[in-house]
Design a protein around this motif. Structure first.
Motif, short mmCIF file in Angstrom:
data_model
loop_
_atom_site.label_atom_id
_atom_site.label_comp_id
_atom_site.label_asym_id
_atom_site.label_seq_id
_atom_site.Cartn_x
_atom_site.Cartn_y
_atom_site.Cartn_z
N SER A 1 35.26 74.55 47.22
CA SER A 1 34.70 75.48 48.21
C SER A 1 35.49 76.77 48.26
CB SER A 1 34.69 74.81 49.59
OG SER A 1 33.91 73.64 49.58
N SER A 2 36.82 76.65 48.13
CA SER A 2 37.64 77.86 48.17
C SER A 2 37.36 78.75 46.96
CB SER A 2 39.12 77.49 48.23
OG SER A 2 39.52 76.83 47.04
N LYS B 1 34.49 78.83 45.28
CA LYS B 1 33.18 79.42 45.50
C LYS B 1 33.24 80.53 46.55
CE LYS B 1 30.31 75.48 44.14
NZ LYS B 1 29.28 74.51 44.59
N TYR B 2 34.05 80.34 47.57
CA TYR B 2 34.19 81.36 48.61
C TYR B 2 34.78 82.64 48.03
CZ TYR B 2 35.88 83.72 52.80
OH TYR B 2 36.14 84.66 53.76
N ILE C 1 36.81 68.83 47.45
CA ILE C 1 35.74 69.65 48.05
C ILE C 1 36.31 70.97 48.57
CG2 ILE C 1 34.10 69.78 49.96
CD1 ILE C 1 33.68 66.76 49.61
N LEU C 2 37.48 70.89 49.20
CA LEU C 2 38.13 72.10 49.72
C LEU C 2 38.49 73.05 48.58
CD1 LEU C 2 39.39 73.65 52.10
CD2 LEU C 2 41.49 72.34 51.73
#
Length: 396
Positions: free
Chosen positions: A27-28, A30-31, A23-24
């Motif tokens: 998410s990174s 996508k960020y 997930i991290l």
């Protein structure tokens, strides 16, 4: 679902860690993409404002600026028509619009001075470094998981040896040359097994030596008692020596059963044959005068003949001793063996009579203890009931 296994808990911990890390990572990515898109939007609006200002001042488009920004003009008429149609269908053909057309980022600037269709060729950089870092972390987690699970493998071996030990096999070796906690437990258990093995061997040798040594003086005592003239004293001495002899025999049976120093010879037998063998062990003349056998529905059962007949023999012997009319009924019916005698109900719960050396006026208090031990080995149980006149013991 309650997780009790240590391996399952470790799997859950590593699974949660792996999921959270995934997930991290996502998410990174996508960020970074969001930051790039925000930066691109700011860049495109600044470019649009600059082009408008430059056109008002110089009356032309600063193409060198566009080239420096890695943005190109779309000049092909066919492509321009298709892009305009695409934006109109999406109701985005306005003074300023941005959208993706065929995987290309298209910018439309349509004001009162000029109309431009631009392609922004700037792309987000592929996150090689981030992928490499996360791949290394993922690999380390997997290797750590495999390392821990391998470290727990001796625990499964130790569990198997403990189960073997619980079944009565003392010839096991649990020693470990490792230095972790599991090895410490294994070595301590191995030491305990060795101690128990030595104690059992000592006890067996001690009991067998005592029983062997006592048999001789008891036999001599019985011979000497026969020479007594006083019948009362002779009977008393006979009773004493018979009780001592009975005590030694019961000790021998208990030692054999509780030490589990034997191998079960399990075979199918008819219950009627087992009852007949048990009656023969009583060694009484004309057993029909004391025992009535009622076979209503005979059945087969998988047992060790020697041990099971000893169980039934003890139950029959006790039933005869405590019967008010010295007669009992052995009934075989519906996968159950009932031993019935006339008499008063037991004064205590049946479980109390399973204890060794339970208070008994006519025996040593070991009969039902032996019965319970043998039935436990065969995974059977003894039930008791009283119908007002008769005691009923049932082997299920």
């Amino acid at each position: 679902m309650i997780i009790t296994s240590l391996r399952s808990k470790i799997r859950v911990v590593f699974s949660v860690t792996f999921i959270l890390l995934s997930i991290l990572f996502i998410s990174s990515i996508k960020y970074d993409r969001t930051i790039f898109e925000e930066h691109t939007e700011v860049q495109e609006r600044a470019m649009s404002h600059y082009l408008y200002s430059y056109y008002l001042k110089h009356g032309k488009i600063d193409e060198s600026y566009l080239e420096a920004q890695n943005i190109s003009l779309v000049t092909d008429k066919g492509t321009v028509v298709k892009i305009e149609r695409f934006f109109k269908e999406k109701d985005k053909f306005k003074r300023y619009a941005v959208d993706t057309y065929r995987l290309k980022r298209i910018i439309i600037i349509n004001n009162d001075q000029f109309k431009l269709i631009l392609e922004n060729k700037n792309k987000a950089k592929f996150p090689y470094k981030r992928i490499i870092v996360f791949s290394i972390v993922f690999l380390l987690i997997i290797l750590l998981y495999l390392w821990i699970m391998k470290s727990l493998r001796p625990l499964a071996d130790l569990k198997g040896k403990i189960q073997t030990f619980s079944e009565g096999n003392l010839d096991i070796d649990c020693k470990s040359d490792k230095e972790d906690e599991i090895a410490e437990v294994a070595n301590e258990f191995d030491h305990a097994v060795s101690t128990i093995r030595e104690l059992l061997h000592s006890r067996q040798l001690f009991l067998r030596a005592i029983m062997h040594e006592l048999k001789t003086p008891i036999a001599k005592g019985r011979l000497v008692s026969e020479m007594l003239d006083d019948e009362k004293n002779k009977t008393r001495m006979h009773s004493i020596f018979e009780r001592l002899n009975l005590l030694i025999d019961e000790f021998a049976k208990i030692e054999k059963i509780t030490s589990k120093n034997f191998e079960l010879n399990i075979n199918p037998y008819k219950m009627s044959d087992l009852v007949e063998g048990s009656v023969d062990m009583l060694m009484i003349e004309n057993p029909q005068r004391l025992i009535t056998t009622d076979i209503r529905q005979d059945y087969s059962v998988d047992v060790d003949f020697e041990l099971f007949t000893l169980t039934v023999k003890n139950l029959i012997d006790n039933a005869i001793k405590y019967s008010t009319d010295k007669h009992i009924t052995v009934m075989i019916d519906n996968n159950k063996l009932h031993i019935i005698n006339r008499g008063n109900a037991l004064q205590e719960p049946l479980e109390n009579y399973f204890k060794p050396f339970h208070t008994s006026k006519k025996g040593l208090g070991l009969g039902l203890y032996i019965v319970k031990s043998i039935l436990d080995i065969h995974q059977m149980k003894l039930e008791y009931g009283h119908n007002g006149k008769e005691n009923i013991f049932t082997i299920v």
